[in-house]
Write an enzyme that holds these catalytic residues in place. Structure first.
Site, PDB file in Angstrom:
ATOM      1  N   ALA A  87      11.530  13.656 -38.820  1.00 49.51           N
ATOM      2  CA  ALA A  87      11.538  12.396 -39.573  1.00 49.51           C
ATOM      3  C   ALA A  87      12.763  12.297 -40.470  1.00 49.51           C
ATOM      4  O   ALA A  87      12.972  13.130 -41.344  1.00 49.51           O
ATOM      5  CB  ALA A  87      10.268  12.283 -40.410  1.00 49.51           C
ATOM      6  N   TYR A 164      25.113   7.532 -42.390  1.00 54.02           N
ATOM      7  CA  TYR A 164      24.171   8.292 -41.551  1.00 54.02           C
ATOM      8  C   TYR A 164      24.692   9.715 -41.335  1.00 54.02           C
ATOM      9  O   TYR A 164      23.947  10.695 -41.488  1.00 54.02           O
ATOM     10  CB  TYR A 164      23.948   7.589 -40.201  1.00 54.02           C
ATOM     11  CG  TYR A 164      23.103   8.424 -39.261  1.00 54.02           C
ATOM     12  CD1 TYR A 164      21.756   8.664 -39.533  1.00 54.02           C
ATOM     13  CD2 TYR A 164      23.642   9.003 -38.110  1.00 54.02           C
ATOM     14  CE1 TYR A 164      20.980   9.455 -38.690  1.00 54.02           C
ATOM     15  CE2 TYR A 164      22.878   9.794 -37.270  1.00 54.02           C
ATOM     16  CZ  TYR A 164      21.547  10.008 -37.566  1.00 54.02           C
ATOM     17  OH  TYR A 164      20.778  10.806 -36.742  1.00 54.02           O
ATOM     18  N   LYS A 168      22.770  13.248 -42.520  1.00 52.51           N
ATOM     19  CA  LYS A 168      22.391  14.361 -41.634  1.00 52.51           C
ATOM     20  C   LYS A 168      23.078  15.657 -42.049  1.00 52.51           C
ATOM     21  O   LYS A 168      22.489  16.739 -41.987  1.00 52.51           O
ATOM     22  CB  LYS A 168      22.727  14.029 -40.177  1.00 52.51           C
ATOM     23  CG  LYS A 168      21.934  12.884 -39.574  1.00 52.51           C
ATOM     24  CD  LYS A 168      20.424  13.053 -39.674  1.00 52.51           C
ATOM     25  CE  LYS A 168      19.838  14.048 -38.705  1.00 52.51           C
ATOM     26  NZ  LYS A 168      18.355  14.087 -38.763  1.00 52.51           N
TER      27      LYS A 168
END
Length: 325
Positions: A87, A164, A168
């Site tokens: 998730a 993004y 990560k």
């Protein structure tokens, strides 16, 4: 492959997503009992496809969690021998509030999951990172193939507003720091863009990218493309690194290191009836191609599905579900 773990109870965070659904499916096939987490238990788009999986009626439990609500995570991982932490928000388009939309759920959410796993006595946590934590890495030597030891340049991401990729990278770094400090056994899988047959009724970012491509988009994804991989292979990779005690560190999970232009050329060749743009072959400046990028996973027994098959599986899935005609 170790059989001793196949009656384990394991938790899959993000179990309703495109990768998560494949992982839940393969874990159920292997006789695991699965705690899958969703954002909303009352949303059939998140739950119906999971409840329809073979074995779900007896060996699947669904939990509603918020990555920033530690107590909700504790309930999901309680009684589990292993955790697969998938998730994390994936937004590759414009982000209005990167801290709230991406960075907090990715980084704080990862710490919350690992903290709960440690407290629950979980044996191993598999964290789903991304090639977005490996590239963009503009200072990597030009003559050296990018591999697990390569890390995304955080300052470059901030400058170019690649939120993004930043999320990560920071989340994976936080996972390694937590593992080092707490002694929790963590292994990481770093998939490229993931495509193939879709189980949920919604698409992930990579499948939306393919839809756009078939509709004529000429974006080249210069900073986020490093090769692609099939949903099934990513799910198998997670199980392999969980079940093999010798697995450690990061695991690059792409069919090959290739350019977006290679992918676009193959899509155009296989599906000439679509409005696929003509792009140059070299779309990722300085990215060296290689056939055995995922050799760590290959050594654990993974045989990657080739690009042509990934594309066919993906396009036929999009057609069958009505996303393209």
């Amino acid at each position: 492959m170790s059989n001793s773990k196949q009656n384990d109870v394991v938790c899959v965070t993000g179990g309703s997503g495109c990768i998560g659904s494949w992982l839940v499916r393969l874990l159920l096939d292997r006789r695991y009992t699965v705690h899958a987490t969703v954002k909303n238990l009352n949303d059939d788009k998140e739950t119906a496809h999971l409840r329809a999986l073979e074995g779900a009626d007896t060996r699947l439990r669904l939990f509603q969690i918020d990555l920033l609500d530690y107590d909700s995570i504790v309930a999901a991982v309680s009684g589990c021998a292993g955790v697969f932490h998938l998730a994390s928000p994936c937004i590759v388009d414009r982000v209005l509030d990167p801290q709230k939309e991406l960075l907090d759920p990715a980084v704080k959410g990862t710490i919350n999951v690992l903290t709960a796993a440690k407290a629950a006595g979980v044996r191993r946590v598999v964290v789903t990172s991304s090639v977005a934590a490996i590239i963009p890495s503009p200072n990597w030597p030009a003559d050296k193939v990018k591999a697990e030891e390569c890390w995304t340049d955080v300052e470059y991401c901030k400058q170019k507003e690649l939120w993004y990729s930043l999320s990560k990278t920071l989340a994976e770094q936080a996972a390694w720091d937590f593992s080092k400090e707490s002694g929790l056994d963590v292994v990481v899988v770093n998939p490229g863009p993931v495509l193939g047959p879709v189980i949920p009724p919604t698409l992930n970012a990579s499948m939306l990218l393919l839809v756009r491509l078939l509709q004529g988009s000429n974006e080249t994804y210069e900073d986020i493309w490093m090769g692609l991989v099939h949903f099934k292979d990513v799910a198998v990779a997670h199980i392999l690194v969980y079940e093999n005690p010798s697995a450690s560190g990061r695991h690059l999970c792409v069919e090959d290191i290739s350019h977006f232009g290679d992918f676009v050329g193959k899509v155009a060749e296989l599906y000439p009836e679509y409005n696929v743009p003509r792009l140059p072959r070299d779309t990722q400046p300085g990215l060296l191609r290689t056939k055995d990028a995922g050799k760590k996973l290959m050594e654990l027994g993974l045989q990657f599905i080739p690009m042509e098959e990934i594309i066919k599986d993906s396009v036929e899935s999009l057609k069958s579900k009505g996303f393209i005609s």
